[in-house]
Write a protein that holds these residues in place. Structure first.
Motif, short mmCIF file in Angstrom:
data_model
loop_
_atom_site.label_atom_id
_atom_site.label_comp_id
_atom_site.label_asym_id
_atom_site.label_seq_id
_atom_site.Cartn_x
_atom_site.Cartn_y
_atom_site.Cartn_z
N VAL A 1 47.10 42.03 37.63
CA VAL A 1 47.73 42.21 38.94
C VAL A 1 46.67 42.48 40.01
N SER A 2 45.66 43.33 39.70
CA SER A 2 44.64 43.60 40.71
C SER A 2 43.77 42.39 41.00
N ASP A 3 43.62 41.48 40.03
CA ASP A 3 42.82 40.28 40.26
C ASP A 3 43.61 39.18 40.98
N THR A 4 44.93 39.17 40.87
CA THR A 4 45.71 38.08 41.45
C THR A 4 46.66 38.55 42.55
N PHE A 5 46.39 39.69 43.12
CA PHE A 5 47.22 40.23 44.20
C PHE A 5 47.19 39.28 45.40
N PRO A 6 48.34 39.06 46.07
CA PRO A 6 48.35 38.15 47.22
C PRO A 6 47.37 38.59 48.32
N PHE A 7 46.64 37.62 48.84
CA PHE A 7 45.66 37.83 49.91
C PHE A 7 44.55 38.79 49.50
N ARG A 8 44.19 38.75 48.22
CA ARG A 8 43.18 39.64 47.67
C ARG A 8 41.83 39.46 48.37
N GLU A 9 41.39 38.22 48.54
CA GLU A 9 40.10 37.96 49.17
C GLU A 9 40.06 38.50 50.61
N GLN A 10 41.18 38.36 51.32
CA GLN A 10 41.22 38.85 52.70
C GLN A 10 41.16 40.37 52.75
N PHE A 11 41.81 41.05 51.79
CA PHE A 11 41.75 42.51 51.74
C PHE A 11 40.34 42.99 51.38
N ILE A 12 39.66 42.26 50.50
CA ILE A 12 38.28 42.61 50.15
C ILE A 12 37.38 42.46 51.36
N ALA A 13 37.57 41.36 52.13
CA ALA A 13 36.77 41.15 53.33
C ALA A 13 37.06 42.23 54.37
N PRO B 1 50.36 30.54 44.33
CA PRO B 1 49.52 30.11 43.20
C PRO B 1 48.39 31.11 42.95
N LYS B 2 48.00 31.23 41.71
CA LYS B 2 46.95 32.18 41.32
C LYS B 2 45.62 31.45 41.17
N ASP B 3 44.55 32.05 41.66
CA ASP B 3 43.21 31.51 41.48
C ASP B 3 42.68 31.95 40.13
N ASN B 4 41.81 31.13 39.54
CA ASN B 4 41.18 31.48 38.27
C ASN B 4 39.78 32.04 38.46
N ILE B 5 39.16 31.69 39.60
CA ILE B 5 37.78 32.09 39.85
C ILE B 5 37.69 32.71 41.24
N SER B 6 36.96 33.81 41.34
CA SER B 6 36.68 34.42 42.64
C SER B 6 35.33 33.91 43.12
N GLU B 7 35.35 33.15 44.24
CA GLU B 7 34.11 32.59 44.78
C GLU B 7 33.22 33.70 45.35
N ASN B 8 33.81 34.70 45.99
CA ASN B 8 33.02 35.78 46.59
C ASN B 8 32.34 36.64 45.54
N GLU B 9 33.05 36.95 44.46
CA GLU B 9 32.49 37.81 43.41
C GLU B 9 31.76 37.01 42.34
#
Length: 103
Positions: A66-78, A30-38
Protein backbone atom coordinates in the motif's frame (compact mmCIF):
# COMPACT_ATOMS: atom_id res chain seq x y z
CA UNK A 1 -29.26 22.34 15.46
CA UNK A 2 -26.48 24.33 16.98
CA UNK A 3 -23.87 25.99 14.81
CA UNK A 4 -21.10 23.85 16.38
CA UNK A 5 -22.91 20.64 15.48
CA UNK A 6 -23.25 21.63 11.83
CA UNK A 7 -19.54 22.42 11.50
CA UNK A 8 -18.66 19.11 13.17
CA UNK A 9 -20.92 17.22 10.76
CA UNK A 10 -19.35 19.03 7.78
CA UNK A 11 -15.85 18.27 9.10
CA UNK A 12 -16.64 14.57 9.61
CA UNK A 13 -18.28 14.40 6.17
CA UNK A 14 -15.19 15.90 4.53
CA UNK A 15 -12.87 13.47 6.29
CA UNK A 16 -15.02 10.47 5.36
CA UNK A 17 -15.15 11.76 1.78
CA UNK A 18 -11.35 12.03 1.63
CA UNK A 19 -10.97 8.46 2.87
CA UNK A 20 -13.55 7.14 0.38
CA UNK A 21 -11.98 9.02 -2.56
CA UNK A 22 -8.48 7.84 -1.55
CA UNK A 23 -9.61 4.22 -1.30
CA UNK A 24 -11.46 4.43 -4.62
CA UNK A 25 -8.41 5.91 -6.36
CA UNK A 26 -6.22 3.21 -4.82
CA UNK A 27 -8.49 0.50 -6.28
CA UNK A 28 -9.09 2.07 -9.72
CA UNK A 29 -5.80 3.74 -10.70
CA UNK A 30 -3.15 1.63 -12.45
CA UNK A 31 -0.18 0.60 -10.32
CA UNK A 32 3.43 1.22 -11.31
CA UNK A 33 5.98 -1.57 -10.96
CA UNK A 34 9.08 0.63 -10.92
CA UNK A 35 9.81 3.93 -9.21
CA UNK A 36 11.87 6.09 -11.58
CA UNK A 37 12.80 8.60 -8.86
CA UNK A 38 13.98 5.98 -6.37
CA UNK A 39 15.36 3.67 -9.09
CA UNK A 40 13.91 0.54 -7.54
CA UNK A 41 11.18 -2.00 -8.12
CA UNK A 42 8.04 -1.42 -6.06
CA UNK A 43 6.52 -4.09 -3.83
CA UNK A 44 4.05 -6.41 -5.55
CA UNK A 45 0.70 -7.43 -4.12
CA UNK A 46 1.14 -10.22 -1.54
CA UNK A 47 -0.64 -13.51 -1.92
CA UNK A 48 -3.00 -14.41 0.90
CA UNK A 49 -2.70 -17.58 2.94
CA UNK A 50 -4.04 -18.47 6.36
CA UNK A 51 -0.54 -19.17 7.65
CA UNK A 52 0.84 -15.81 6.50
CA UNK A 53 -2.21 -14.09 8.01
CA UNK A 54 -1.65 -15.62 11.44
CA UNK A 55 2.11 -15.11 11.54
CA UNK A 56 1.52 -11.45 10.52
CA UNK A 57 3.75 -11.55 7.44
CA UNK A 58 0.72 -10.88 5.21
CA UNK A 59 -0.13 -7.63 6.99
CA UNK A 60 3.51 -6.47 6.83
CA UNK A 61 3.68 -7.22 3.10
CA UNK A 62 0.31 -5.52 2.52
CA UNK A 63 1.54 -2.45 4.40
CA UNK A 64 4.62 -2.27 2.13
CA UNK A 65 2.44 -2.77 -0.96
CA UNK A 66 0.00 0.00 0.00
CA UNK A 67 2.81 2.46 0.81
CA UNK A 68 4.50 1.72 -2.53
CA UNK A 69 1.33 2.00 -4.65
CA UNK A 70 -0.51 4.82 -2.89
CA UNK A 71 -2.26 7.19 -5.35
CA UNK A 72 -0.09 10.17 -6.35
CA UNK A 73 2.83 8.72 -4.40
CA UNK A 74 5.51 10.37 -6.57
CA UNK A 75 3.84 13.77 -6.20
CA UNK A 76 3.68 13.42 -2.40
CA UNK A 77 7.37 12.46 -2.32
CA UNK A 78 8.23 15.52 -4.43
CA UNK A 79 6.11 17.75 -2.16
CA UNK A 80 7.86 16.35 0.93
CA UNK A 81 11.25 16.94 -0.66
CA UNK A 82 10.26 20.53 -1.54
CA UNK A 83 9.04 21.12 2.01
CA UNK A 84 12.21 19.70 3.58
CA UNK A 85 14.32 21.73 1.14
CA UNK A 86 12.46 24.88 2.17
CA UNK A 87 13.25 24.06 5.82
CA UNK A 88 16.94 23.66 4.92
CA UNK A 89 17.12 19.86 5.13
CA UNK A 90 18.78 18.22 2.13
CA UNK A 91 17.75 14.62 1.37
CA UNK A 92 20.51 12.04 1.25
CA UNK A 93 23.08 14.21 3.00
CA UNK A 94 23.95 15.10 6.54
CA UNK A 95 23.82 18.77 5.58
CA UNK A 96 21.34 20.97 7.43
CA UNK A 97 21.17 24.64 6.62
CA UNK A 98 19.70 27.16 9.06
CA UNK A 99 18.24 30.32 7.61
CA UNK A 100 17.94 33.51 9.63
CA UNK A 101 14.75 35.27 8.62
CA UNK A 102 14.81 39.00 9.30
CA UNK A 103 11.48 40.60 10.19
Amino acid sequence: MKKGNISEIIHIGCMVGIVIVGFTLFILLPKDNISENEKRQLTTSPSFSVESFFNKSYSKQMDLYVSDTFPFREQFIALNSFYNNAKGIRSGTDEIQIYNIQK
